[in-house]
Design a protein around this motif. Structure first.
Motif, PDB file in Angstrom:
ATOM      1  N   LYS A 175     -59.993  11.427  79.791  1.00 56.62           N
ATOM      2  CA  LYS A 175     -59.453  11.745  78.470  1.00 56.62           C
ATOM      3  C   LYS A 175     -60.009  13.047  77.897  1.00 56.62           C
ATOM      4  CE  LYS A 175     -58.640   6.890  77.812  1.00 56.62           C
ATOM      5  NZ  LYS A 175     -57.993   6.809  79.065  1.00 56.62           N
ATOM      6  N   VAL A 176     -61.233  13.404  78.320  1.00 51.79           N
ATOM      7  CA  VAL A 176     -61.873  14.641  77.875  1.00 51.79           C
ATOM      8  C   VAL A 176     -62.619  15.259  79.047  1.00 51.79           C
ATOM      9  CG1 VAL A 176     -62.202  13.804  75.500  1.00 51.79           C
ATOM     10  CG2 VAL A 176     -64.062  13.581  77.153  1.00 51.79           C
ATOM     11  N   HIS A 177     -62.947  16.527  78.897  1.00 57.20           N
ATOM     12  CA  HIS A 177     -63.818  17.208  79.853  1.00 57.20           C
ATOM     13  C   HIS A 177     -65.162  17.393  79.145  1.00 57.20           C
ATOM     14  CE1 HIS A 177     -65.371  19.919  82.822  1.00 57.20           C
ATOM     15  NE2 HIS A 177     -65.528  20.857  81.909  1.00 57.20           N
ATOM     16  N   THR A 178     -66.147  16.586  79.520  1.00 55.54           N
ATOM     17  CA  THR A 178     -67.451  16.655  78.867  1.00 55.54           C
ATOM     18  C   THR A 178     -68.194  17.906  79.316  1.00 55.54           C
ATOM     19  OG1 THR A 178     -67.635  14.263  78.610  1.00 55.54           O
ATOM     20  CG2 THR A 178     -69.698  15.510  78.641  1.00 55.54           C
ATOM     21  N   ILE A 179     -68.671  18.664  78.338  1.00 56.76           N
ATOM     22  CA  ILE A 179     -69.522  19.826  78.596  1.00 56.76           C
ATOM     23  C   ILE A 179     -70.971  19.363  78.640  1.00 56.76           C
ATOM     24  CG2 ILE A 179     -70.247  22.106  77.785  1.00 56.76           C
ATOM     25  CD1 ILE A 179     -67.237  21.867  78.655  1.00 56.76           C
ATOM     26  N   CYS A 180     -71.374  18.605  77.615  1.00 57.71           N
ATOM     27  CA  CYS A 180     -72.722  18.048  77.593  1.00 57.71           C
ATOM     28  C   CYS A 180     -72.785  16.898  76.605  1.00 57.71           C
ATOM     29  CB  CYS A 180     -73.770  19.103  77.243  1.00 57.71           C
ATOM     30  SG  CYS A 180     -73.715  19.671  75.542  1.00 57.71           S
ATOM     31  N   LEU A 206     -60.889  18.551  74.678  1.00 56.84           N
ATOM     32  CA  LEU A 206     -59.840  17.532  74.660  1.00 56.84           C
ATOM     33  C   LEU A 206     -58.838  17.779  75.773  1.00 56.84           C
ATOM     34  CD1 LEU A 206     -58.815  17.038  70.908  1.00 56.84           C
ATOM     35  CD2 LEU A 206     -60.036  15.445  72.383  1.00 56.84           C
ATOM     36  N   LYS A 207     -58.312  16.694  76.293  1.00 53.20           N
ATOM     37  CA  LYS A 207     -57.190  16.779  77.230  1.00 53.20           C
ATOM     38  C   LYS A 207     -55.926  16.428  76.439  1.00 53.20           C
ATOM     39  CE  LYS A 207     -59.891  16.049  81.410  1.00 53.20           C
ATOM     40  NZ  LYS A 207     -60.137  15.202  82.583  1.00 53.20           N
ATOM     41  N   ASP A 208     -55.337  15.268  76.678  1.00 54.11           N
ATOM     42  CA  ASP A 208     -54.067  14.926  76.036  1.00 54.11           C
ATOM     43  C   ASP A 208     -54.185  14.110  74.749  1.00 54.11           C
ATOM     44  OD1 ASP A 208     -52.469  16.247  77.949  1.00 54.11           O
ATOM     45  OD2 ASP A 208     -52.735  14.579  79.328  1.00 54.11           O
ATOM     46  N   LEU A 209     -55.226  13.309  74.619  1.00 53.71           N
ATOM     47  CA  LEU A 209     -55.358  12.454  73.440  1.00 53.71           C
ATOM     48  C   LEU A 209     -55.887  13.217  72.232  1.00 53.71           C
ATOM     49  CD1 LEU A 209     -57.003   9.139  74.705  1.00 53.71           C
ATOM     50  CD2 LEU A 209     -54.650   9.487  73.981  1.00 53.71           C
ATOM     51  N   PRO A 210     -55.462  12.837  71.038  1.00 47.37           N
ATOM     52  CA  PRO A 210     -56.067  13.403  69.824  1.00 47.37           C
ATOM     53  C   PRO A 210     -57.527  12.957  69.698  1.00 47.37           C
ATOM     54  CG  PRO A 210     -54.010  12.267  69.300  1.00 47.37           C
ATOM     55  CD  PRO A 210     -54.339  11.963  70.731  1.00 47.37           C
ATOM     56  N   LEU A 211     -58.318  13.737  68.994  1.00 47.51           N
ATOM     57  CA  LEU A 211     -59.734  13.447  68.822  1.00 47.51           C
ATOM     58  C   LEU A 211     -59.973  12.045  68.263  1.00 47.51           C
ATOM     59  CD1 LEU A 211     -62.682  14.403  68.871  1.00 47.51           C
ATOM     60  CD2 LEU A 211     -62.294  15.384  66.604  1.00 47.51           C
ATOM     61  N   ALA A 212     -59.223  11.650  67.259  1.00 48.52           N
ATOM     62  CA  ALA A 212     -59.406  10.325  66.654  1.00 48.52           C
ATOM     63  C   ALA A 212     -59.213   9.212  67.678  1.00 48.52           C
ATOM     64  CB  ALA A 212     -58.453  10.146  65.478  1.00 48.52           C
ATOM     65  N   ASP A 213     -58.272   9.372  68.587  1.00 50.75           N
ATOM     66  CA  ASP A 213     -58.033   8.357  69.624  1.00 50.75           C
ATOM     67  C   ASP A 213     -59.172   8.323  70.645  1.00 50.75           C
ATOM     68  OD1 ASP A 213     -55.676   7.761  68.340  1.00 50.75           O
ATOM     69  OD2 ASP A 213     -54.385   8.684  69.861  1.00 50.75           O
ATOM     70  N   VAL A 214     -59.708   9.485  70.971  1.00 49.82           N
ATOM     71  CA  VAL A 214     -60.849   9.546  71.891  1.00 49.82           C
ATOM     72  C   VAL A 214     -62.023   8.800  71.276  1.00 49.82           C
ATOM     73  CG1 VAL A 214     -62.573  11.088  72.927  1.00 49.82           C
ATOM     74  CG2 VAL A 214     -60.142  11.677  73.039  1.00 49.82           C
ATOM     75  N   MET A 215     -62.299   9.071  70.007  1.00 45.89           N
ATOM     76  CA  MET A 215     -63.422   8.408  69.331  1.00 45.89           C
ATOM     77  C   MET A 215     -63.197   6.899  69.255  1.00 45.89           C
ATOM     78  SD  MET A 215     -65.712  10.652  68.542  1.00 45.89           S
ATOM     79  CE  MET A 215     -65.321  11.140  70.196  1.00 45.89           C
ATOM     80  N   LYS A 216     -61.986   6.506  68.922  1.00 47.02           N
ATOM     81  CA  LYS A 216     -61.669   5.080  68.811  1.00 47.02           C
ATOM     82  C   LYS A 216     -61.864   4.382  70.160  1.00 47.02           C
ATOM     83  CE  LYS A 216     -58.007   1.958  67.318  1.00 47.02           C
ATOM     84  NZ  LYS A 216     -56.653   1.853  66.759  1.00 47.02           N
ATOM     85  N   SER A 249     -56.623  19.574  68.443  1.00 46.32           N
ATOM     86  CA  SER A 249     -55.745  20.344  69.309  1.00 46.32           C
ATOM     87  C   SER A 249     -56.137  20.180  70.766  1.00 46.32           C
ATOM     88  CB  SER A 249     -55.815  21.831  68.943  1.00 46.32           C
ATOM     89  OG  SER A 249     -55.450  22.029  67.604  1.00 46.32           O
ATOM     90  N   LYS A 250     -55.131  19.985  71.591  1.00 51.00           N
ATOM     91  CA  LYS A 250     -55.319  19.868  73.033  1.00 51.00           C
ATOM     92  C   LYS A 250     -56.021  21.125  73.559  1.00 51.00           C
ATOM     93  CE  LYS A 250     -52.541  19.116  77.164  1.00 51.00           C
ATOM     94  NZ  LYS A 250     -51.199  18.857  77.672  1.00 51.00           N
ATOM     95  N   ASN A 251     -56.941  20.924  74.493  1.00 51.07           N
ATOM     96  CA  ASN A 251     -57.695  21.984  75.170  1.00 51.07           C
ATOM     97  C   ASN A 251     -58.743  22.669  74.300  1.00 51.07           C
ATOM     98  OD1 ASN A 251     -56.348  21.595  77.663  1.00 51.07           O
ATOM     99  ND2 ASN A 251     -54.650  22.835  76.926  1.00 51.07           N
TER     100      ASN A 251
END
Length: 154
Positions: free
Chosen positions: A51-56, A70-80, A14-16
């Motif tokens: 693509k993401v806001h890194t916390i740590c 997460l921002k706009d991309l799904p988690l699977a796409d970020v990992m890929k 889920s976004k955000n």
């Protein structure tokens, strides 16, 4: 081990929302004991900031712990995308080919923002638990947006 597709059946991101992810190297080879490899993997995290806001994060010798929103991309796409860019660059650096990362990854969606500090402390403390260093400040491959190393010791 189950295939990635079987592990992800019924899951959606889920976004955000905040996710804690662990990605292991292929066969748990300690690629990131090599300084240049570790720098390359860390630069990949910087590349992902749109693509993401890194916390740590903490990059260990054979795996990465990464907490982000997460921002706009799904988690699977970020990992890929992260795995793809870092694999290409690490292979080029080492004049090698093939996968750098295991196909699967472990993820946990944080249900409450109150869990962020505890999860961040856990992630940042990994080099201490692994006895790689005596103080978090001695370890070069970690970062956190709102904690400094003296707060992590408490």
């Amino acid at each position: 081990m189950y295939s990635s597709k079987k592990l992800l059946v019924g899951r959606h991101s889920s976004k955000n929302k905040f996710y804690s992810v662990t990605i292991c190297t292929k066969q748990r080879i300690p690629l990131f004991k090599n300084f240049e490899n570790a720098c390359t993997a860390t630069r990949g995290l910087v590349y992902m900031q749109n693509k993401v806001h890194t916390i740590c994060y903490t990059l260990m010798p054979d795996h990465l712990h990464w907490l982000f929103q997460l921002k706009d991309l799904p988690l699977a796409d970020v990992m890929k995308q992260y795995k793809s860019i870092t694999t290409v660059k690490i292979n080029k650096l080492n004049c090698s080919t093939g996968p750098v990362w295991q196909q699967n990854y472990f993820e946990h969606q944080l249900r409450a923002e109150d869990d962020l500090i505890n999860q961040a402390r856990y992630i940042i403390s990994n080099p201490l638990r692994a006895e790689l260093v005596n103080d978090v400040g001695e370890y070069p491959f970690w970062d956190c947006v709102y904690l400094c190393d003296h707060e992590l010791s408490n």
